[in-house]
Design a protein around this motif. Structure first.
Motif, mmCIF file in Angstrom:
data_model
loop_
_atom_site.group_PDB
_atom_site.id
_atom_site.type_symbol
_atom_site.label_atom_id
_atom_site.label_comp_id
_atom_site.label_asym_id
_atom_site.label_seq_id
_atom_site.Cartn_x
_atom_site.Cartn_y
_atom_site.Cartn_z
ATOM 1 N N ALA A 125 -13.277 -4.065 4.639
ATOM 2 C CA ALA A 125 -13.654 -4.907 3.505
ATOM 3 C C ALA A 125 -15.166 -4.984 3.355
ATOM 4 O O ALA A 125 -15.697 -5.024 2.238
ATOM 5 C CB ALA A 125 -13.067 -6.308 3.683
ATOM 6 N N PRO A 130 -15.905 -1.296 0.341
ATOM 7 C CA PRO A 130 -15.333 -2.220 -0.652
ATOM 8 C C PRO A 130 -14.625 -1.526 -1.805
ATOM 9 O O PRO A 130 -13.837 -2.169 -2.507
ATOM 10 C CB PRO A 130 -16.557 -3.000 -1.144
ATOM 11 C CG PRO A 130 -17.724 -2.103 -0.865
ATOM 12 C CD PRO A 130 -17.376 -1.346 0.370
ATOM 13 N N THR A 131 -14.876 -0.241 -2.030
ATOM 14 C CA THR A 131 -14.187 0.450 -3.131
ATOM 15 C C THR A 131 -12.775 0.865 -2.751
ATOM 16 O O THR A 131 -11.992 1.257 -3.618
ATOM 17 C CB THR A 131 -14.976 1.703 -3.561
ATOM 18 O OG1 THR A 131 -15.107 2.586 -2.435
ATOM 19 C CG2 THR A 131 -16.355 1.324 -4.068
ATOM 20 N N ALA A 132 -12.427 0.799 -1.466
ATOM 21 C CA ALA A 132 -11.063 1.077 -1.017
ATOM 22 C C ALA A 132 -10.262 -0.223 -1.017
ATOM 23 O O ALA A 132 -10.831 -1.317 -0.992
ATOM 24 C CB ALA A 132 -11.077 1.702 0.365
ATOM 25 N N ARG A 133 -8.937 -0.098 -1.027
ATOM 26 C CA ARG A 133 -8.106 -1.291 -1.179
ATOM 27 C C ARG A 133 -6.972 -1.288 -0.159
ATOM 28 O O ARG A 133 -6.298 -0.283 0.033
ATOM 29 C CB ARG A 133 -7.531 -1.320 -2.595
ATOM 30 C CG ARG A 133 -6.781 -2.595 -2.943
ATOM 31 C CD ARG A 133 -6.295 -2.601 -4.386
ATOM 32 N NE ARG A 133 -5.098 -1.784 -4.559
ATOM 33 C CZ ARG A 133 -5.022 -0.733 -5.351
ATOM 34 N NH1 ARG A 133 -6.084 -0.337 -6.028
ATOM 35 N NH2 ARG A 133 -3.885 -0.051 -5.463
ATOM 36 N N LEU A 134 -6.777 -2.436 0.473
ATOM 37 C CA LEU A 134 -5.609 -2.662 1.328
ATOM 38 C C LEU A 134 -4.613 -3.482 0.527
ATOM 39 O O LEU A 134 -4.845 -4.660 0.254
ATOM 40 C CB LEU A 134 -6.004 -3.430 2.594
ATOM 41 C CG LEU A 134 -6.540 -2.648 3.796
ATOM 42 C CD1 LEU A 134 -6.911 -3.615 4.907
ATOM 43 C CD2 LEU A 134 -5.530 -1.644 4.290
ATOM 44 N N ASP A 135 -3.496 -2.871 0.128
ATOM 45 C CA ASP A 135 -2.504 -3.605 -0.654
ATOM 46 C C ASP A 135 -1.757 -4.636 0.181
ATOM 47 O O ASP A 135 -1.235 -5.614 -0.352
ATOM 48 C CB ASP A 135 -1.498 -2.634 -1.289
ATOM 49 C CG ASP A 135 -2.126 -1.841 -2.424
ATOM 50 O OD1 ASP A 135 -3.018 -2.395 -3.095
ATOM 51 O OD2 ASP A 135 -1.740 -0.671 -2.621
ATOM 52 N N THR A 136 -1.703 -4.394 1.478
ATOM 53 C CA THR A 136 -1.045 -5.364 2.354
ATOM 54 C C THR A 136 -1.683 -5.310 3.733
ATOM 55 O O THR A 136 -2.097 -4.239 4.193
ATOM 56 C CB THR A 136 0.464 -5.076 2.465
ATOM 57 O OG1 THR A 136 1.077 -6.096 3.253
ATOM 58 C CG2 THR A 136 0.738 -3.735 3.128
ATOM 59 N N LEU A 181 -4.676 2.608 3.410
ATOM 60 C CA LEU A 181 -5.870 2.369 2.595
ATOM 61 C C LEU A 181 -5.797 3.180 1.310
ATOM 62 O O LEU A 181 -5.724 4.411 1.346
ATOM 63 C CB LEU A 181 -7.119 2.759 3.400
ATOM 64 C CG LEU A 181 -8.464 2.306 2.858
ATOM 65 C CD1 LEU A 181 -8.570 0.789 2.886
ATOM 66 C CD2 LEU A 181 -9.593 2.930 3.688
ATOM 67 N N ARG A 182 -5.825 2.500 0.176
ATOM 68 C CA ARG A 182 -5.818 3.155 -1.135
ATOM 69 C C ARG A 182 -7.255 3.414 -1.552
ATOM 70 O O ARG A 182 -8.084 2.500 -1.588
ATOM 71 C CB ARG A 182 -5.113 2.268 -2.169
ATOM 72 C CG ARG A 182 -5.104 2.832 -3.595
ATOM 73 C CD ARG A 182 -4.277 4.113 -3.654
ATOM 74 N NE ARG A 182 -3.838 4.401 -5.017
ATOM 75 C CZ ARG A 182 -4.526 5.145 -5.898
ATOM 76 N NH1 ARG A 182 -5.700 5.650 -5.558
ATOM 77 N NH2 ARG A 182 -4.031 5.367 -7.097
ATOM 78 N N PRO A 194 -10.275 5.148 -4.291
ATOM 79 C CA PRO A 194 -10.460 5.307 -5.742
ATOM 80 C C PRO A 194 -9.817 6.594 -6.243
ATOM 81 O O PRO A 194 -9.759 7.607 -5.527
ATOM 82 C CB PRO A 194 -11.981 5.343 -5.892
ATOM 83 C CG PRO A 194 -12.496 4.579 -4.716
ATOM 84 C CD PRO A 194 -11.550 4.882 -3.599
ATOM 85 N N HIS A 254 -4.923 8.370 -0.339
ATOM 86 C CA HIS A 254 -4.797 7.327 0.678
ATOM 87 C C HIS A 254 -5.311 7.839 2.021
ATOM 88 O O HIS A 254 -5.349 9.052 2.266
ATOM 89 C CB HIS A 254 -3.334 6.908 0.872
ATOM 90 C CG HIS A 254 -2.714 6.220 -0.292
ATOM 91 N ND1 HIS A 254 -2.220 6.896 -1.392
ATOM 92 C CD2 HIS A 254 -2.480 4.899 -0.529
ATOM 93 C CE1 HIS A 254 -1.718 6.044 -2.255
ATOM 94 N NE2 HIS A 254 -1.857 4.827 -1.756
#
Length: 476
Positions: free
Chosen positions: A384, A388-394, A404-405, A407, A441
Motif C-alpha cells: 500500500a 499504490p497503483t496496484a490493488r489488493l481486492d481482498t 495483486l491486481r 494497472p 496480476h
C-alpha cells in the motif's frame, strides 16, 4: 639428484601429446627418467595423472599411448520426433512457485512456507520413531494406514453439523500429496475429453492435472468472494458437466473465502445437477482467524469429494494428502490410485500421523497463525505504501498468498524481469488462469523467507510499476 615434482613431467607430456598423432606411443619410463632427471616413481605418478584425465592409456607389456581425442559434438535426438509423434496434450510448464532461487534474493514467488514455519522438531522426532517401527519394513494397505485414515475422517467429521453422518475411516484414500489426488479424481470421476468446471483464476496444479488427464476445463468467473452462482448454474446447463473443482477457503491464488450462503447455493447446484464438487481444502491448517469449516462436512450424499494436504503444513518432505469420497466414487478413485502407485510409503504416512496426533501440533499451528498474520500485514502494508497503483481486492483471512491486481497497461513479463534484475522474484498471475487472463496480476507469497525484506520487495515492485506509467505532461 632426482626432481620429485610429477606436475612438471605431466605438463611436458601434455605438450608432447598435443603435437603427436593420436595413438602415438609415449617415450618409455627409462627415457623420461633421463629426460626429466626424475625418479621412476615420479614418472609413474605423472603418467597416472594423465591416465586419470583420459589423455593416455597404458597397455601392460606394450607401453603407454596417447588416447585418440574425441571431438565433442551435439547430441542428436531427432529420431525421437518421429517416434513420439505430436503430444496429445500440451502440458503447462511447471509453476514459478516451484522454482529454487539463491539465498540473496527476496523470494515472493514460492508456493511453500519457509522452514521456520514448519514443525521441524516434531518431524525429525517422528522420522526417528517411524524408522524403528513396522512402517520401515512393511507394505501399508493400498488405501492408507488405518490410523491415518481415521485421523482424516475424524478431522472432517468434527465439523459435521447435527443430522449429517460423518465420514468413516474407510471413506479415506491416502495419496502421496494432493497433486496426485487431483489427477486421480479428475481421471476417475470426469475422464478425458469431458468438461470440468473450475473457478477462474484457480490453482495452477489443477490446470496441470487436467492437462495430464485430458480433462477439458470450463472456466467460471470467480472474484474476491468466490464464484457467481448464476454463472456456475449457466456453465452446468451449457456443458452438461458433472464436476466442479473449487477452493472454498483461502483460494489459491486469490485468497477468497466463500460465505455460508454461497456454500449452500453451490451445494444445492451440484445436487440439482447430479454432479460432484471437488473441494480442495489445501490451506486448512493456515486459517488466520479460525479453522475453516469444509463444505464436505455438510454433505453425506457423496456429492462432495474432499482433498486435504499435509505437505505444506507438516513438511515438503512428507508428501501426504487425503481424499475423502463415498460410494462408487471412492471405489473408482481407489482403483485408479492402486493402478498408479499401488500404495503410499508407509514410513511417510507413519511420520504424518505421528506429527498431527502430538499435543504440540496444535500449539505449533497457533504459533504459525500468529506469524502468518504478522507477515501478511507487513507485506500488505508495504505494498500500500510503495505500490499504490496496484490493488489488493481482498486481504485473505488464511492461506499463504496475496493476489495483486496491476494497472491494465502493465507489461507483465517486463515487470517480472525488472523485479528479478533488482533481486526480487515474483510470480506472474497468468499461471493461475485456465484461459486468457482477465488482467495483469502478481501472486505474492507472504510465508517465504526473510519477512524483514518484504518492504524492500514492495519498493522494488512499486518502482518497476512506476517506470511503466505514462509520463504526465508538464504543467503550463
Amino acid at each position: 639428484m632426482y626432481d620429485d615434482s610429477s606436475a612438471r613431467i605431466a605438463a611436458g607430456l601434455r605438450e608432447w601429446i598435443a603435437a603427436a598423432s593420436p595413438g602415438a606411443r609415449l617415450p618409455s619410463t627409462r627415457v623420461l627418467v633421463a629426460q626429466y632427471g626424475a625418479s621412476p616413481v615420479t614418472v609413474q605418478k605423472a603418467l597416472r595423472t594423465l591416465a586419470a584425465q583420459g589423455m593416455v592409456e597404458t597397455r601392460p607389456g606394450v607401453g603407454t599411448f596417447a588416447r585418440t581425442v574425441r571431438v565433442a559434438r551435439p547430441n542428436d535426438y531427432g529420431w525421437q520426433t518421429a517416434a513420439l509423434g505430436s503430444p496429445q496434450q500440451r502440458m503447462p510448464q511447471l509453476s514459478t512457485a516451484l522454482r529454487s532461487v539463491p539465498n540473496d534474493v527476496i523470494a515472493l514467488h514460492s508456493g511453500y512456507p519457509d522452514r521456520e514455519l514448519l514443525p521441524e522438531r516434531l518431524v525429525r522426532t517422528a522420522f526417528a520413531r517411524s524408522a524403528r517401527g513396522e512402517a520401515a519394513v512393511s507394505r501399508p494397505p493400498s488405501a492408507g494406514l488405518p490410523e491415518l485414515q481415521a485421523w482424516f475422517a475424524a478431522e472432517l467429521g468434527a465439523a459435521a453439523p447435527v443430522g449429517v453422518a460423518p465420514p468413516a475411516p474407510s471413506d479415506v484414500v491416502v495419496f502421496p500429496g494432493t497433486q496426485s489426488g487431483l489427477s486421480t479424481v479428475f481421471r476417475a470421476l470426469v475422464g478425458a475429453g469431458r468438461p470440468l468446471l473450475v473457478e477462474s483464476p484457480t490453482y495452477w496444479g489443477a490446470i496441470l492435472a487436467a492437462a495430464q488427464t485430458g480433462v477439458r476445463l470450463v472456466p467460471v468467473p470467480s472474484g474476491p468472494h468466490g464464484p457467481d452462482p448464476a454463472e456456475l448454474a449457466r456453465a452446468f446447463e451449457l456443458t452438461g458437466a458433472r464436476a466442479f473443482y473449487a477452493q472454498p477457503h483461502f483460494a489459491n491464488p486469490t485468497g477468497a473465502q466463500w460465505t455460508p450462503g454461497l456454500a449452500d447455493r453451490v451445494l444445492d447446484l451440484v445436487r440439482r445437477h447430479g454432479a460432484f464438487l471437488v473441494e480442495d481444502d489445501w490451506a486448512h491448517d493456515f486459517g488466520l482467524v479460525s479453522d475453516p469449516v469444509p463444505l464436505a462436512a455438510r454433505d453425506d450424499g457423496g456429492h462432495v469429494v474432499y482433498l486435504r494436504s499435509l505437505t505444506k503444513s507438516v513438511s515438503p518432505a512428507v508428501r501426504i494428502g487425503g481424499v475423502v469420497a463415498r460410494g462408487p466414487a471412492r471405489t473408482r478413485i481407489l482403483a485408479d490410485a492402486q493402478a498408479e502407485a499401488m500404495y503410499v510409503s508407509g514410513i511417510l504416512q507413519a511420520v504424518a500421523v505421528d506429527v498431527v496426533t502430538q499435543p504440540a501440533w496444535r500449539t505449533h499451528l497457533r504459533s504459525v497463525r500468529q506469524q502468518l498474520t504478522a507477515r501478511r500485514d507487513l507485506l500488505a502494508g508495504a505494498l500500500a505504501e510503495h505500490a499504490p497503483t496496484a490493488r489488493l481486492d481482498t486481504v485473505p483471512q488464511g492461506g499463504l498468498n496475496l493476489w495483486l491486481r496491476l494497472p491494465d497497461a502493465t507489461d507483465l513479463p517486463r515487470l517480472v524481469r525488472d523485479c528479478e534484475d533488482a533481486g526480487v522474484v515474483v510470480a506472474a498471475g497468468t499461471e493461475w488462469f485456465p484461459a486468457e487472463p482477465t488482467g495483469p496480476h502478481l501472486r505474492l507469497n507472504y510465508a517465504g523467507p526473510n519477512p524483514g525484506a518484504f518492504p524492500e520487495g514492495a519498493r522494488v515492485i512499486g518502482e518497476a510499476l512506476a517506470r511503466q506509467l505514462p509520463s504526465r505532461p508538464a504543467s503550463a
